[in-house]
Design an enzyme around this catalytic site. Structure first.
Site, PDB file in Angstrom:
ATOM      1  N   THR A 237       0.805  -1.136  -0.054  1.00  0.00           N
ATOM      2  CA  THR A 237      -0.207   0.030  -0.127  1.00  0.00           C
ATOM      3  C   THR A 237       0.691   1.239   0.111  1.00  0.00           C
ATOM      4  OG1 THR A 237      -1.965  -0.912   1.200  1.00  0.00           O
ATOM      5  CG2 THR A 237      -1.498   1.244   1.627  1.00  0.00           C
ATOM      6  N   ARG A 265     -14.452  -7.090   0.304  1.00  0.00           N
ATOM      7  CA  ARG A 265     -13.650  -6.847   1.409  1.00  0.00           C
ATOM      8  C   ARG A 265     -13.146  -5.423   1.145  1.00  0.00           C
ATOM      9  NH1 ARG A 265      -8.122  -5.142   2.583  1.00  0.00           N
ATOM     10  NH2 ARG A 265      -7.430  -6.004   4.552  1.00  0.00           N
ATOM     11  N   VAL A 266     -13.248  -4.658   2.299  1.00  0.00           N
ATOM     12  CA  VAL A 266     -12.638  -3.450   2.556  1.00  0.00           C
ATOM     13  C   VAL A 266     -11.498  -3.313   3.645  1.00  0.00           C
ATOM     14  CG1 VAL A 266     -12.905  -0.663   2.590  1.00  0.00           C
ATOM     15  CG2 VAL A 266     -14.680  -2.292   1.350  1.00  0.00           C
ATOM     16  N   GLY A 267     -10.265  -2.578   3.396  1.00  0.00           N
ATOM     17  CA  GLY A 267      -9.288  -2.774   4.448  1.00  0.00           C
ATOM     18  C   GLY A 267      -9.291  -1.415   5.310  1.00  0.00           C
ATOM     19  N   ASP A 268      -8.364  -1.087   6.001  1.00  0.00           N
ATOM     20  CA  ASP A 268      -8.245  -0.046   6.659  1.00  0.00           C
ATOM     21  C   ASP A 268      -7.874   1.210   5.872  1.00  0.00           C
ATOM     22  OD1 ASP A 268      -5.535  -1.174   6.174  1.00  0.00           O
ATOM     23  OD2 ASP A 268      -4.706   0.218   7.626  1.00  0.00           O
TER      24      ASP A 268
HETATM   25  N1  ASP Z   1      -3.538  -2.205   4.817  1.00  0.00           N
HETATM   26  C1  ASP Z   1      -3.969  -2.641   3.502  1.00  0.00           C
HETATM   27  C2  ASP Z   1      -5.374  -3.506   3.568  1.00  0.00           C
HETATM   28  O1  ASP Z   1      -5.382  -4.177   4.667  1.00  0.00           O
HETATM   29  C3  ASP Z   1      -3.015  -3.404   2.834  1.00  0.00           C
HETATM   30  C4  ASP Z   1      -1.545  -2.887   2.887  1.00  0.00           C
HETATM   31  O2  ASP Z   1      -1.244  -2.182   3.701  1.00  0.00           O
HETATM   32  O3  ASP Z   1      -0.907  -3.202   1.779  1.00  0.00           O
HETATM   33  O4  ASP Z   1      -6.015  -3.290   2.712  1.00  0.00           O
END
Ligand code: ASP
Length: 369
Positions: A237, A265-268
């Site tokens: 990311t 799915r959605v991340g942080d």
């Molecule tokens: N934090 C991101 C997610 O969980 C992944 C990443 O940091 O590459 O979507």
């Protein structure tokens, strides 16, 4: 005379403005700072080639120069973080924009968020597939809608209506990321797709006999790693935090999420207070890592809250919050920056692509521990 009138106006207005809006300071080019990350994860010297290391180092340096040029010519921290993240989205090296990881279904679904530390305005998009620069979509949500977060087809319709640069979904595809998905799918086959056992839960049931993939047995205080996510854990990311000459902070994060993600799915990253946060009163933060843990720990806001309520310095606040993530079983890292130009780049994974540039042009790019 005009100057005096403006001053009088400012004095009269000060008590009615929200706290965060009072914090713009007199321009001071010597305070500009930009900090970036290009993802955390299993990044070690052993699994790096000299060519790859060179490519990442160059890209990180170029990203820093991109944002620095904006800040140097008097641009805002918001402009700087957007420009920096756009550059990284356009690079196939990072898991954001072109080069994003693949979902279980073989698609690229992108998340991004941006936040303005002066006004506490924020914008985010999730699960989008046709907007070339998701960070610009996030900023457009912030500035040209009355909402904070738009997702999926609605977000894409909004981007279309606002005239953003759209691409065919195949634009985001890279062979390396596609192969990462194939590996994850192979690892998943036959293994128990158990999710995120917390330390209080029992370790996941053992995989069926014919499986070649062993789940890590949950040590006390640990967790069994679901292979759907763990194969090739290089998160990749991208994020940027900046302080401009007016004393304003901003944060931006953009990602393709995690390889083999499914079910929308959605991340942080696009969640304000989890992967992204900025407040002039405390700090600007952008995170990378296993998103589920970062959401559950509300990482970015937790750091700001430690500073706001507990008066912790930035680095201590960030480390304490990251320790909480580790305790839950999560890994990753973050970048944080305060109004004095103090910054921190902690991580608990093997490596994190990261770097900073200060007002005098002093730059550093780092990859390993
Ligand atoms: N934090 C991101 C997610 O969980 C992944 C990443 O940091 O590459 O979507």
């Amino acid at each position: 005379m005009l100057h005096k009138l403006l001053l009088l106006g400012a004095v009269l207005l000060a008590p009615v403005l929200p706290a965060a809006a009072q914090t713009s300071a007199a321009p001071d080019p010597s305070r500009i700072t930009l900090v970036i990350h290009g993802g955390a994860g299993t990044i070690t010297r052993q699994n790096m080639t000299p060519e790859k290391e060179k490519a990442y180092t160059e890209a990180l340096n170029q990203a820093l120069q991109t944002g620095y040029a904006v800040l140097k010519r008097g641009g805002t921290s918001l402009d700087a973080v957007e420009a920096t993240v756009r550059f990284m989205e356009d690079s196939p090296l990072f898991n954001a924009g072109k080069g994003a990881v693949f979902t279980h279904d073989g698609r690229n679904e992108l998340d991004a968020a941006i936040m303005d530390g002066q006004t506490l305005k924020a914008g985010a998009v999730a699960g989008i597939t046709v907007v070339r620069n998701p960070i610009t979509a996030a900023r457009t949500v912030m500035e040209k809608s009355e909402h904070v977060m738009l997702m999926g087809p609605g977000a894409e319709q909004f981007a279309r209506e606002k005239g953003l640069d759209l691409v065919d979904p195949s634009y985001f595809r890279t062979e390396a990321r596609y192969q990462q998905l194939q590996k994850a799918l192979a690892a998943e086959k036959g293994a128990v797709p158990d999710q995120l056992n917390t330390p209080t839960q029992k370790p996941a049931a053992p995989a069926p006999a014919k499986s070649k993939v062993k789940l890590k047995a949950g040590k006390p205080g640990s967790y069994a790693e679901p292979p759907i996510f763990t194969e090739g854990r290089k998160y990749g990311t991208v994020g940027a935090v900046a302080l401009d000459q007016y004393g304003n902070l901003a944060a931006a994060t953009s990602t393709g999420g995690m390889t083999n993600k499914r079910y929308g799915r959605v991340g942080d990253a696009p969640i304000i207070g989890a992967g992204t946060y900025a407040d002039n009163q405390t700090c600007a933060v952008s995170c990378t890592g296993w998103g589920e843990y970062f959401i559950r720990s509300t990482v970015a806001r937790d750091i700001a809250a430690r500073m706001e309520y507990g008066h912790a310095p930035l680095a201590a606040a960030a480390q304490a919050t990251l320790d909480k993530v580790a305790k839950l079983g999560g890994d990753g890292g973050l970048i944080g920056l305060d109004r004095q130009g103090n910054f921190t780049m902690p991580f608990n994974s093997e490596g994190m692509y990261r770097g900073y540039i200060k007002a005098d042009g002093q730059t550093q790019v780092l990859i390993y521990k």
